[in-house]
Scaffold this motif. Sequence first.
Motif, PDB file in Angstrom:
ATOM      1  N   ALA A  65       0.753  -1.131  -0.062  1.00 29.60           N
ATOM      2  CA  ALA A  65      -0.338   0.066   0.214  1.00 29.60           C
ATOM      3  C   ALA A  65       0.859   1.128  -0.513  1.00 29.60           C
ATOM      4  N   CYS A  66       1.771   1.138   0.863  1.00 32.22           N
ATOM      5  CA  CYS A  66       2.609   2.433   0.727  1.00 32.22           C
ATOM      6  C   CYS A  66       4.413   2.121   0.552  1.00 32.22           C
ATOM      7  N   PRO A  67       5.045   2.011  -0.264  1.00 33.02           N
ATOM      8  CA  PRO A  67       6.390   1.307   0.066  1.00 33.02           C
ATOM      9  C   PRO A  67       7.325   2.202   1.145  1.00 33.02           C
ATOM     10  N   GLU A  68       7.292   3.124   0.487  1.00 34.96           N
ATOM     11  CA  GLU A  68       7.992   4.116   1.405  1.00 34.96           C
ATOM     12  C   GLU A  68       8.040   4.889   2.661  1.00 34.96           C
ATOM     13  N   ALA A  69       7.130   3.927   3.300  1.00 35.95           N
ATOM     14  CA  ALA A  69       6.699   3.422   5.057  1.00 35.95           C
ATOM     15  C   ALA A  69       7.356   2.559   5.712  1.00 35.95           C
ATOM     16  N   LEU A  70       7.238   2.079   5.124  1.00 30.63           N
ATOM     17  CA  LEU A  70       7.896   0.117   5.542  1.00 30.63           C
ATOM     18  C   LEU A  70       9.131   0.103   6.178  1.00 30.63           C
ATOM     19  N   PRO A  71      10.404   1.481   6.496  1.00 32.09           N
ATOM     20  CA  PRO A  71      11.568   1.366   6.907  1.00 32.09           C
ATOM     21  C   PRO A  71      10.963   1.869   8.554  1.00 32.09           C
ATOM     22  N   PHE A  72       9.765   3.068   8.274  1.00 34.54           N
ATOM     23  CA  PHE A  72       9.026   3.076   9.709  1.00 34.54           C
ATOM     24  C   PHE A  72       8.374   2.349  10.168  1.00 34.54           C
ATOM     25  N   ALA A  73       8.277   0.598   9.897  1.00 34.70           N
ATOM     26  CA  ALA A  73       7.103   0.040  10.575  1.00 34.70           C
ATOM     27  C   ALA A  73       7.351  -0.531  11.815  1.00 34.70           C
ATOM     28  N   GLU A  74       7.600  -0.720  12.224  1.00 35.89           N
ATOM     29  CA  GLU A  74       8.430  -1.768  13.735  1.00 35.89           C
ATOM     30  C   GLU A  74       6.539  -2.467  14.376  1.00 35.89           C
ATOM     31  N   VAL A  75       7.054  -4.305  13.923  1.00 31.29           N
ATOM     32  CA  VAL A  75       6.161  -5.074  14.928  1.00 31.29           C
ATOM     33  C   VAL A  75       5.708  -4.983  16.176  1.00 31.29           C
ATOM     34  N   ILE A  76       4.950  -4.617  17.246  1.00 35.04           N
ATOM     35  CA  ILE A  76       4.876  -4.588  18.497  1.00 35.04           C
ATOM     36  C   ILE A  76       4.084  -5.358  19.279  1.00 35.04           C
ATOM     37  N   GLY A  77       2.985  -5.682  18.501  1.00 35.76           N
ATOM     38  CA  GLY A  77       2.042  -6.712  19.315  1.00 35.76           C
ATOM     39  C   GLY A  77       0.537  -6.175  19.228  1.00 35.76           C
ATOM     40  N   ASP A  78       0.219  -6.555  20.119  1.00 34.66           N
ATOM     41  CA  ASP A  78      -1.652  -6.195  20.497  1.00 34.66           C
ATOM     42  C   ASP A  78      -1.954  -5.932  21.950  1.00 34.66           C
ATOM     43  N   PRO A  79      -2.340  -4.641  22.711  1.00 34.88           N
ATOM     44  CA  PRO A  79      -2.678  -4.187  23.776  1.00 34.88           C
ATOM     45  C   PRO A  79      -3.764  -5.230  24.330  1.00 34.88           C
ATOM     46  N   CYS A  80      -4.578  -5.073  23.559  1.00 32.36           N
ATOM     47  CA  CYS A  80      -6.324  -6.064  23.687  1.00 32.36           C
ATOM     48  C   CYS A  80      -5.565  -7.076  23.871  1.00 32.36           C
ATOM     49  N   PHE A  81      -5.530  -7.874  22.634  1.00 33.15           N
ATOM     50  CA  PHE A  81      -4.653  -8.787  23.084  1.00 33.15           C
ATOM     51  C   PHE A  81      -4.169  -9.786  24.124  1.00 33.15           C
ATOM     52  N   ASP A  82      -3.222  -8.850  24.487  1.00 32.55           N
ATOM     53  CA  ASP A  82      -2.809  -9.174  25.384  1.00 32.55           C
ATOM     54  C   ASP A  82      -3.528  -9.001  26.839  1.00 32.55           C
ATOM     55  N   ARG A  83      -4.530  -7.836  27.087  1.00 29.52           N
ATOM     56  CA  ARG A  83      -5.868  -7.952  27.970  1.00 29.52           C
ATOM     57  C   ARG A  83      -6.690  -8.780  28.215  1.00 29.52           C
ATOM     58  N   MET A  84      -6.445  -9.602  26.833  1.00 27.16           N
ATOM     59  CA  MET A  84      -7.709 -10.448  26.805  1.00 27.16           C
ATOM     60  C   MET A  84      -7.075 -11.882  27.144  1.00 27.16           C
ATOM     61  N   THR A  85      -5.946 -12.438  26.933  1.00 25.64           N
ATOM     62  CA  THR A  85      -5.429 -13.025  27.386  1.00 25.64           C
ATOM     63  C   THR A  85      -5.917 -13.042  29.075  1.00 25.64           C
ATOM     64  N   ALA A  86      -4.824 -12.069  29.726  1.00 23.84           N
ATOM     65  CA  ALA A  86      -4.946 -11.548  31.418  1.00 23.84           C
ATOM     66  C   ALA A  86      -6.512 -12.056  31.827  1.00 23.84           C
ATOM     67  N   SER A  87      -7.588 -11.293  31.459  1.00 20.81           N
ATOM     68  CA  SER A  87      -8.592 -11.515  31.663  1.00 20.81           C
ATOM     69  C   SER A  87      -8.933 -12.931  32.074  1.00 20.81           C
ATOM     70  N   LEU A  88      -8.710 -13.267  31.025  1.00 16.62           N
ATOM     71  CA  LEU A  88      -9.851 -15.311  30.968  1.00 16.62           C
ATOM     72  C   LEU A  88      -9.926 -15.877  31.452  1.00 16.62           C
ATOM     73  N   PRO A  89      -9.363 -15.635  33.045  1.00 14.95           N
ATOM     74  CA  PRO A  89      -9.506 -16.758  33.535  1.00 14.95           C
ATOM     75  C   PRO A  89     -10.359 -15.935  34.896  1.00 14.95           C
ATOM     76  N   SER A  90     -11.105 -14.306  34.286  1.00 11.40           N
ATOM     77  CA  SER A  90     -11.610 -13.850  35.707  1.00 11.40           C
ATOM     78  C   SER A  90     -13.001 -13.543  34.889  1.00 11.40           C
ATOM     79  N   ARG A  91     -13.490 -14.920  33.975  1.00 12.68           N
ATOM     80  CA  ARG A  91     -14.878 -14.456  33.297  1.00 12.68           C
ATOM     81  C   ARG A  91     -15.390 -14.879  35.012  1.00 12.68           C
ATOM     82  N   ALA A  92     -15.952 -15.325  35.622  1.00 12.07           N
ATOM     83  CA  ALA A  92     -16.735 -15.320  36.415  1.00 12.07           C
ATOM     84  C   ALA A  92     -16.970 -13.903  37.471  1.00 12.07           C
TER      85      ALA A  92
END
Length: 421
Positions: A176-203
Motif C-alpha cells: 500500500a505504501c512502500p515508502e512507509a515500510l522503513p518506519f514500521a515496527e511490529v510491537i504487538g496488541d495491548p487488547c490481545f494481551d489484556r484479553m488473555t490476562a482477563s480470561l481467567p476472571s470470567r466468573a
Amino acid sequence: MSASVSGMDRWPVPLRLDGDRWATRRMEKRVLAVVHTVAAGQRVVDAVRLLDADPRVQVMFTAAPDVFSHGVAGFLEGLRGLVVPWSQAVNVRFDLALAASHGSLYELHAPVIVLPHGVGHNKFVSVPTNRRGPGVTAGEREVYGLSRQRLVRDGVVVPKVIVLSHEEELTRLGRACPEALPFAEVIGDPCFDRMTASLPSRARYREALRIGANQALVLACSTWGPDALLGQQWDLLDRLVTELPRDQFRIAVLLHPNVWSAHGDWQVQSWFAGLRRAGVLLVSQYADWCGPLVAADFIVGDHGSVSLYGTMTGAPVLMAGSPTVELAPGSPMVELRSIAPRIHADRPLRGQLRQAAAAPRAEHHARVAARITSEPGHFARRMRALIYRELRLPAPAAQLPVEPAPLPVTVTGEAADGVTS
C-alpha cells in the motif's frame, strides 16, 4: 512561541516560558498523548500507561480535530490528565507524541508514534478529495491505517514510527505504501494481551453483569456506520429480547464509541430505553469492552474489531450487519466472515444459537485469533522499549505486568462493586 504575560497565563505550567518558576519538578521530557476519538484515546492510554512511575516525564493530552471528536472531552476529563488545547499543542515542541489515528498529525512539532486503534486493518475508506495524490482517482479507496494518503504528506512520511500488531501487516503495508515500510515496527496488541490476562476472571465479569448461574450472556457488538449491525438490523436486538427467555438468557449490547460520538449519549440511551426496560445491558462507551467479551456465551457481531477479539474467548461468534460490506482482501475479518455462521432473519434465534454452539469452531477461531498479533504477550515490553528509545532515556528496569480488564460498566442503574446495569 511568543505570548504576552496575560496570554501566558492561559498556558499550562509545563508549556509556559516561565514554567520552571511554577513547576514542582523539572521534567526531562514532554510527551503529548493525541486523542482523536474515544476509541483512539483508549488505545493511546495503553501506551501512555507504560510511562507510569517515571518522574522524568511529563505527559500531556490534547484533543485532535476529528469527525468523531464528540465524547473526547468526557474521556479526557475521566483521565484527569493535563489537557492542552490543540491550538497550543501545534505551536510547541514535544519530545514525543503518541496517537492512534492519523488526522492532522503533520501539524505537530514532535516525532510521532502511531498505533492502530483496531485490529487487522480490515476496512476500506474512501480517499478524501483534498488528499488525492498522483495516480489516485475519484472514488478510489484505501485500507485504513496502511495507505499512502494517510501516512504521507508532501512526499514525507508523517509518523516517526508506525506500530503494527502482526508480521503479515508488513507485507500489506509494503504493497500500500512502500515508502512507509522503513518506519514500521511490529510491537504487538495491548487488547490481545489484556484479553488473555482477563480470561481467567470470567466468573468475576459475569457476576459484575449479574448474569445468573443458569443464564447465557448474548453480547451484541456493533461497529459504526450504515453497514454495521446497528445500522442494518435494529430488529435483531428486538428479536433477541422477545425470542430468548429472560430466565435463560441475558442480552448486552456493546457499541463502537463512534456510534455514541455521531449521535450523542442522550440519543443513544433514548433509542435503547425500551430495550433497557426489557433487561438489556448497554455497555458504556468509556468502559473497557474486554470484560463483557470474556463474559459472553454468544457473540453476535459484525465487521468491527471486537468480533475478531471474540475468537479468543471460546464463545461462538455469529455475524450480522451488512453481508456485502467490502473488506480488504486477505484481512483477518475476511477470514472470520468465511467461517462464522451468519444470523438469518427467517429462522428462530434460539435454534441458530444452539446450532452455533454445537458446531466445531476451536481450530477455526484459533487460526483467526493467531492473526491478531504475532507478538502475543509482548506489547508492554516492546512498546515501552520503543517509547524510551525515541525519548532517548534509559527505560526503567521494573517490568510492567499485564492487568486483567476492569469490571464492566454499563450506562444505567446501580449495582454492586460500582458496576451499573
